[in-house]
Design a protein around this motif. Sequence first.
Motif, PDB file in Angstrom:
ATOM      1  N   ALA A 270      18.834  90.789 -20.456  1.00  0.00           N
ATOM      2  CA  ALA A 270      18.559  90.334 -19.091  1.00  0.00           C
ATOM      3  C   ALA A 270      17.659  91.337 -18.371  1.00  0.00           C
ATOM      4  O   ALA A 270      16.764  90.942 -17.612  1.00  0.00           O
ATOM      5  N   THR A 271      17.873  92.616 -18.621  1.00  0.00           N
ATOM      6  CA  THR A 271      17.024  93.649 -18.033  1.00  0.00           C
ATOM      7  C   THR A 271      15.582  93.462 -18.487  1.00  0.00           C
ATOM      8  O   THR A 271      14.653  93.492 -17.679  1.00  0.00           O
ATOM      9  N   ARG A 272      15.411  93.240 -19.760  1.00  0.00           N
ATOM     10  CA  ARG A 272      14.066  93.029 -20.317  1.00  0.00           C
ATOM     11  C   ARG A 272      13.406  91.805 -19.699  1.00  0.00           C
ATOM     12  O   ARG A 272      12.245  91.842 -19.275  1.00  0.00           O
ATOM     13  N   ARG A 273      14.131  90.701 -19.630  1.00  0.00           N
ATOM     14  CA  ARG A 273      13.590  89.477 -19.026  1.00  0.00           C
ATOM     15  C   ARG A 273      13.222  89.712 -17.566  1.00  0.00           C
ATOM     16  O   ARG A 273      12.192  89.235 -17.087  1.00  0.00           O
ATOM     17  N   GLY A 274      14.050  90.456 -16.859  1.00  0.00           N
ATOM     18  CA  GLY A 274      13.779  90.761 -15.455  1.00  0.00           C
ATOM     19  C   GLY A 274      12.497  91.555 -15.287  1.00  0.00           C
ATOM     20  O   GLY A 274      11.672  91.248 -14.417  1.00  0.00           O
ATOM     21  N   TRP A 275      12.316  92.571 -16.122  1.00  0.00           N
ATOM     22  CA  TRP A 275      11.088  93.374 -16.043  1.00  0.00           C
ATOM     23  C   TRP A 275       9.853  92.552 -16.393  1.00  0.00           C
ATOM     24  O   TRP A 275       8.805  92.691 -15.754  1.00  0.00           O
ATOM     25  N   LEU A 276       9.956  91.706 -17.388  1.00  0.00           N
ATOM     26  CA  LEU A 276       8.801  90.898 -17.773  1.00  0.00           C
ATOM     27  C   LEU A 276       8.447  89.899 -16.678  1.00  0.00           C
ATOM     28  O   LEU A 276       7.263  89.640 -16.416  1.00  0.00           O
ATOM     29  N   SER A 277       9.447  89.369 -16.001  1.00  0.00           N
ATOM     30  CA  SER A 277       9.202  88.489 -14.868  1.00  0.00           C
ATOM     31  C   SER A 277       8.572  89.277 -13.721  1.00  0.00           C
ATOM     32  O   SER A 277       7.627  88.819 -13.071  1.00  0.00           O
ATOM     33  N   TRP A 278       9.083  90.467 -13.468  1.00  0.00           N
ATOM     34  CA  TRP A 278       8.523  91.349 -12.437  1.00  0.00           C
ATOM     35  C   TRP A 278       7.045  91.623 -12.734  1.00  0.00           C
ATOM     36  O   TRP A 278       6.198  91.568 -11.844  1.00  0.00           O
ATOM     37  N   TRP A 279       6.748  91.880 -14.001  1.00  0.00           N
ATOM     38  CA  TRP A 279       5.376  92.180 -14.399  1.00  0.00           C
ATOM     39  C   TRP A 279       4.443  91.009 -14.091  1.00  0.00           C
ATOM     40  O   TRP A 279       3.314  91.202 -13.640  1.00  0.00           O
ATOM     41  N   ALA A 280       4.910  89.795 -14.309  1.00  0.00           N
ATOM     42  CA  ALA A 280       4.085  88.620 -14.036  1.00  0.00           C
ATOM     43  C   ALA A 280       3.647  88.587 -12.570  1.00  0.00           C
ATOM     44  O   ALA A 280       2.556  88.124 -12.254  1.00  0.00           O
ATOM     45  N   GLU A 281       4.475  89.118 -11.689  1.00  0.00           N
ATOM     46  CA  GLU A 281       4.157  89.144 -10.259  1.00  0.00           C
ATOM     47  C   GLU A 281       3.379  90.389  -9.839  1.00  0.00           C
ATOM     48  O   GLU A 281       2.715  90.376  -8.802  1.00  0.00           O
ATOM     49  N   HIS A 282       3.453  91.471 -10.594  1.00  0.00           N
ATOM     50  CA  HIS A 282       2.897  92.760 -10.152  1.00  0.00           C
ATOM     51  C   HIS A 282       1.786  93.318 -11.036  1.00  0.00           C
ATOM     52  O   HIS A 282       1.282  94.408 -10.766  1.00  0.00           O
ATOM     53  N   GLU A 283       1.404  92.587 -12.059  1.00  0.00           N
ATOM     54  CA  GLU A 283       0.400  93.094 -13.004  1.00  0.00           C
ATOM     55  C   GLU A 283      -0.880  93.560 -12.315  1.00  0.00           C
ATOM     56  O   GLU A 283      -1.421  94.619 -12.638  1.00  0.00           O
ATOM     57  N   ALA A 284      -1.358  92.796 -11.361  1.00  0.00           N
ATOM     58  CA  ALA A 284      -2.626  93.128 -10.695  1.00  0.00           C
ATOM     59  C   ALA A 284      -2.570  94.489 -10.003  1.00  0.00           C
ATOM     60  O   ALA A 284      -3.583  95.188  -9.920  1.00  0.00           O
ATOM     61  N   GLU A 285      -1.394  94.896  -9.539  1.00  0.00           N
ATOM     62  CA  GLU A 285      -1.240  96.198  -8.882  1.00  0.00           C
ATOM     63  C   GLU A 285      -1.511  97.349  -9.844  1.00  0.00           C
ATOM     64  O   GLU A 285      -1.888  98.442  -9.426  1.00  0.00           O
ATOM     65  N   PHE A 286      -1.313  97.102 -11.119  1.00  0.00           N
ATOM     66  CA  PHE A 286      -1.448  98.161 -12.120  1.00  0.00           C
ATOM     67  C   PHE A 286      -2.711  98.044 -12.945  1.00  0.00           C
ATOM     68  O   PHE A 286      -3.139  99.025 -13.556  1.00  0.00           O
TER      69      PHE A 286
END
Length: 106
Positions: free
Chosen positions: A85-101
């Motif tokens: 679940a932690t992994r899925r949460g981070w990957l979902s977070w990444w989908a929203e924040h990728e452009a910032e990085f």
Amino acid sequence: MSDVGARFDSLAKAWEAHCAEHREASNPLVFVNHPSFEALVALGRPAVPLIVERYREGSLFWGAALRRITGVTTFGDGVVGNLDATRRGWLSWWAEHEAEFTGRDS
């Protein structure tokens, strides 16, 4: 490959080897209490896209590195709890924040 990318690959291989050696450990902190993990975290924000790519492929404790670098604590400490679940949460977070990085839209 960038200097960060080359350094990241070298450190990731060392950390993965360390984790493999201690895969039977009962204390999950043994995985993050290692110089290669600390060095990965020290790479900072430029390492985040590289970490996410590794996280997509495997279940190592990459969430702990992401938490340390980003300061995001939503998904726990990355070493205990429901790691899938932690992994899925981070990957979902990444989908929203990728452009910032990366400076580009996902």
